[in-house]
Design an enzyme around this catalytic site. Structure first.
Site, PDB file in Angstrom:
ATOM      1  N   ASP A 228       0.846  -1.192   0.000  1.00 58.23           N
ATOM      2  CA  ASP A 228       0.000   0.000   0.000  1.00 58.23           C
ATOM      3  C   ASP A 228       0.883   1.243   0.000  1.00 58.23           C
ATOM      4  OD1 ASP A 228      -2.270   1.546   0.160  1.00 58.23           O
ATOM      5  OD2 ASP A 228      -2.661   1.144   2.276  1.00 58.23           O
TER       6      ASP A 228
ATOM      7  N   GLU B 185       2.622   5.147  -4.033  1.00 62.52           N
ATOM      8  CA  GLU B 185       2.621   6.077  -5.168  1.00 62.52           C
ATOM      9  C   GLU B 185       3.993   6.760  -5.406  1.00 62.52           C
ATOM     10  OE1 GLU B 185      -1.040   4.794  -4.028  1.00 62.52           O
ATOM     11  OE2 GLU B 185       0.221   6.022  -2.745  1.00 62.52           O
TER      12      GLU B 185
END
Length: 907
Positions: free
Chosen positions: A491, A494
């Site tokens: 997770d 980005e």
């Protein structure tokens, strides 16, 4: 018997306006790309394949006034051909600024009916561009030299460019434009290279020498797929703009965004820059996928893959087109997931303890609800630090995992890339060892860049460095020795940062404050992520930002293979092309709202286009409080996500199936049992994705390209070619409307048939029911379900044949041990083909291994047998059967080995 109500059908029509332009039979689309030219190497690489297509452009929101009539050369440019000359979004564009660039300025006139979003500042027909000075043949295609005689308006524009064209296959063209004099950063992605020139390409390519442009056509129809002659090419150190027309309005792809599956081209802006933000319309989201698919009028299709990892923006304009397709070289086929990865997964942030997690697992077992995997979110960690577990609250985590394994279940845990940097030296090995090995992303000063995520101040591993992969593996090995996890959930990759850039901000240079920034959320490239100038092993973060999730997934999958020796199971939030080789994806932090459930369907269909078939959304919603009705409908839909996980956040009510009323719990259990019944079919679809690149969750127009009604459908979908799913996506409904393309369709549950001429039908949909239909001509392999995929594997198979009007059907089955690495590549599998013709069902074993000897075929059910048979034989021996008035033939108690071919005849 089901009753179906016919409804009127509206066919989506292309926009009515049509540009009168002799040289253009298409629609303008301006693609603008932010690239780090002076730091390494940016280039434009476009690969084209007939049967798919895409286009991107930025919308200009300019303001200003003009006091005089525009020159004729400007007023003669119709709105659909006004390509943006001033794409900067942080500037109020005046006539003076626009004309200083040599461009036309015509303010939008509300009274004239001009559309919202039409650029006020646009290129005139005579705007200077590049000249094609030379073009020479090569072994694979052509190479040319482009020269700009007049400098463009962006700083450090490149005077000479190299054009490379490779005719890779008869249906794939590869175009590359780059700096002819200086090596630059190129995306470190391996793509197949052609070994010889295509002999009979289905496309033709023509060039305009001055100004430079190219026109790509489909030979058979003459449709224009790309036409870059409509606007100048701008190629500067940190800015690239290329424009083209499109042959139709039916465009898909270009992710990751929350939108309808079919994009609106009415001056719509799409930005690609990986960002941590809950899925919201118009925002750039977690991943970057510069690929689009375009359906042409008449049913042909093409795709375009723009191989670029920098920030991108695209703007689309609506208009009629006619064209063919373009697609890039496939950067790798998706990995074959383990069978247990296709079972039901359960998670939440907020279990609080390992014992509470364990109690949820036991409750699922008590109600005999299928579950293959239990997950934990970051609350299992000590201080939210990777590779730790809370010694008090999660003290029994090793025992929980051991118990899962004893019951044939699996354990998946979350990992975030941010590594805590504030622990006393010697107390946290991951940071200490990472610092010693120099594997963290650095500032321009050569020190680890420090941001802030869940554990507080953090450093970020540089996954472009192979030494980081080894460090990651060693950390996972050390933790696996205590908690033998089976899969990993990566997770925040980005990468996410709770501050902009770093604790020290970002330097005031051209990387962090470039001349042009697309319409990214937050207005800057470092918004809630790292500084673009941060140094990584392969390049600067400016180039590698969109690749971070891919590189982490690659390292994670490799580590799992080395630790477990089995197929890896990885789910990643941030993604980039080729990531299907290493991980699946979920759509991120959605909400427990009806619209979020509805948005999940087009989101998952888009990822089917992006080559990531293992994809799902948080069932029942992540944040907010769900309701029984919403969660029931979402569990029904989610049972047909390729990746099915129920997950919610802390401080909200639990939403696993065990916490609801008996009626709702039973409905959830039944739909999960339906999924487990269909696992042999679903597993075979994933095999075809791995082997051929087929989609698993599929839009209807893939199977019915001649039916334009299907082009806009994103509230229904198919599994493969033949299983149609029509979920309820609205509250308070006891019926649902679905579209049925022309042909025979059979109710999955009863076998009752319905012959559609291409119609919208209203179907009963009580709260305990999701509508499923089998397409004519299909054979679906199914299996008696159990509460885990492993237990189901030992049960007998039931084959379901849905006959066409000509009484034929076909299907296949891939079967292996469900977890071994490269089972197909190593010939450790069985593959069977099923055929029905002339009242004979035949099972043919094309490849066999020992796994097939452990399974039997117990039942054959045939839908659409028009008259009651008088007798049925199995391999020539007569056998009992049953026949129902709705034309369903059932032959049971077969006890046939899956490893042996057989035939069943009815007469």
């Amino acid at each position: 018997m089901k009753s179906y109500q016919k409804l009127t059908t509206d066919v989506p029509q292309p926009a009515a306006s049509r540009v009168e332009e002799e040289s253009v039979d298409g629609k303008p689309s301006c693609f603008q790309k932010l690239s780090t030219w002076w730091l390494g190497g940016c280039l434009l690489a476009v690969a084209i394949l007939l049967s798919a297509g895409t286009v991107w452009v930025l919308r200009q929101a300019s303001k200003g006034r003009h006091a005089q009539t525009p020159p004729e050369k400007c007023s003669s440019v119709t709105e659909p051909l006004r390509f943006d000359c001033y794409p900067e979004r942080n500037v109020v564009v005046t006539q003076e600024l626009c004309e200083a660039r040599g461009c036309c300025f015509i303010e939008r006139d509300q009274a004239s009916g001009s559309r919202q979003g039409v650029p006020w500042c646009f290129y005139p027909p005579d705007f200077p561009s590049y000249v094609l000075e030379s073009l020479n043949q090569t072994e694979l295609g052509m190479v040319g030299l482009l020269r700009r005689k007049v400098k463009a308006y962006y700083p450090r524009d490149i005077e000479t460019l190299q054009l490379s064209v490779e005719f890779e296959t008869d249906t794939r063209l590869h175009i590359k434009i780059t700096d002819s004099s200086s090596p630059r950063y190129e995306v470190p992605l391996q793509v197949p290279r052609a070994m010889k020139r295509a002999e009979n390409p289905a496309y033709s390519l023509d060039f305009s020498r001055e100004p430079f442009g190219l026109v790509l056509k489909r030979r058979a129809s003459g449709v224009v797929l790309l036409n870059t002659t409509v606007a100048p090419l701008i190629f500067a150190d940190q800015f690239l703009q290329i424009s083209t027309t499109l042959p139709s309005t039916f465009l898909y792809g270009l992710g990751e965004h929350r939108s309808s599956f079919l994009h609106s081209l009415d001056w719509n802006t799409l930005t690609l820059w990986a960002r941590d933000v809950p899925p919201t319309e118009s925002y750039n989201l977690y991943g970057s996928h510069p690929f689009y698919l375009l359906m042409e009028e008449g049913g042909a299709a093409h795709g375009v893959f723009l191989l670029n990892s920098n920030a991108m923006g695209r703007c689309f304009l609506v208009r009629d087109w006619a064209g063919t397709g373009v697609l890039g070289p496939r950067p790798g086929l998706p990995a074959m997931p383990p069978l247990w990865g296709l079972g039901f997964h359960l998670c939440r942030w907020g279990y609080g303890t390992s014992n509470e997690t364990w109690q949820t697992v036991k409750a699922m077992r008590n109600y005999q609800i299928p579950q293959d995997a239990q997950w934990n979110d970051i609350d299992y960690m000590e201080g939210y630090r990777d590779f730790t577990f809370d010694p008090q609250a999660f003290s029994t985590l090793p025992q929980l995992v051991e118990d899962l394994h004893k019951h044939g279940q699996h354990y998946v845990m979350i990992l975030d890339p941010g590594i805590s940097s504030t622990n006393p030296r010697g107390s946290y090995w991951p940071f200490d060892e990472g610092l010693r090995r120099g594997i963290f992303i650095n500032t321009t000063e050569g020190q680890p860049l420090i941001g802030q995520v869940w554990p507080g101040l953090t450093a970020f591993p540089d996954f472009s460095n192979q030494d980081t992969h080894q460090w990651w593996l060693e950390n996972l090995k050390r933790f696996h020795a205590h908690v033998p996890f089976d899969g990993l959930w990566i997770d925040m990759n980005e990468p996410s940062d709770f501050m902009d850039g770093s604790v020290d901000g970002c330097p005031a240079g051209d990387l962090d404050k470039p001349p042009y920034v697309p319409a990214v959320l937050g207005g800057s490239l470092c918004a809630k992520t790292l500084c673009a100038s941060a140094k990584q092993n392969a390049s600067v973060h400016y180039n590698l930002h969109n690749l971070y999730g891919l590189m982490e997934a690659k390292a994670t999958a490799s580590a799992l293979i080395q630790i477990r020796g089995k197929r890896p199971f990885v789910i990643s939030r941030s993604t980039f092309p080729s990531q299907g080789r290493y991980s699946g994806h979920w759509l991120g932090d959605n909400r427990s709202e009806w619209k979020d459930m509805s948005w999940s369907v087009p989101g998952l269909l888009s990822f089917s286009l992006f080559g990531i078939p293992l994809v799902g959304a948080d069932i029942c919603g992540f944040s907010g409080t769900t309701s029984e009705e919403l969660c029931t409908r979402w569990m029904q839909l989610g049972a047909f996500y390729p990746f099915a996980r129920n997950h919610n956040t802390q401080n909200e009510k639990a939403q696993d199936p065990t916490v609801f009323s008996s009626e709702v719990r039973t409905a959830m259990k039944e739909v999960l049992l339906t999924r487990y019944t269909l696992l042999p079919f679903l597993y075979t679809l994933f095999h075809r994705a791995h082997l051929l690149g087929d989609t698993v969750m599929r839009p209807l127009f893939f199977e019915f390209p001649q039916d334009m009604v299907t082009y806009s459908i994103d509230r229904q979908f198919l599994w493969g070619e033949s299983l149609l799913v029509t979920p309820v996506l609205e509250p308070g409904a006891d019926s649902v409307i679905g579209y049925f393309p022309r042909g025979l369709w059979y109710d999955y549950y009863t076998g009752s048939s319905m012959n559609s001429s291409g119609e919208m039908l209203k179907m009963a949909a009580p709260l305990d029911h999701i509508n499923l239909h089998i397409r004519e001509g299909a054979v679906l392999p199914t299996q008696k379900p159990e509460t885990t995929s492993g237990a189901s594997r030992g049960n007998p198979l039931r084959l379901v044949a849905a006959l066409s009007p000509n009484a034929v059907a076909w299907g296949d089955l891939f079967w292996d041990d469900g977890e071994s690495l490269d089972s197909f590549e190593k010939d450790n599998y069985s593959y069977l083909v099923f055929n029905v013709t002339q009242n004979v069902f035949t099972s043919t074993v094309l490849h066999a291994n020992v796994e097939a000897t452990y399974v039997t075929v117990d039942t054959l059910t045939v839908y659409g047998v028009r008259g009651p048979p008088t007798r049925v034989t199995i391999n020539g021996e007569e056998h009992p059967f049953s026949y129902l008035d709705n034309q369903v033939l059932t032959v049971s108690d077969l006890h046939l080995s899956l490893s042996q071919g057989f035939s069943i005849r009815w007469m």
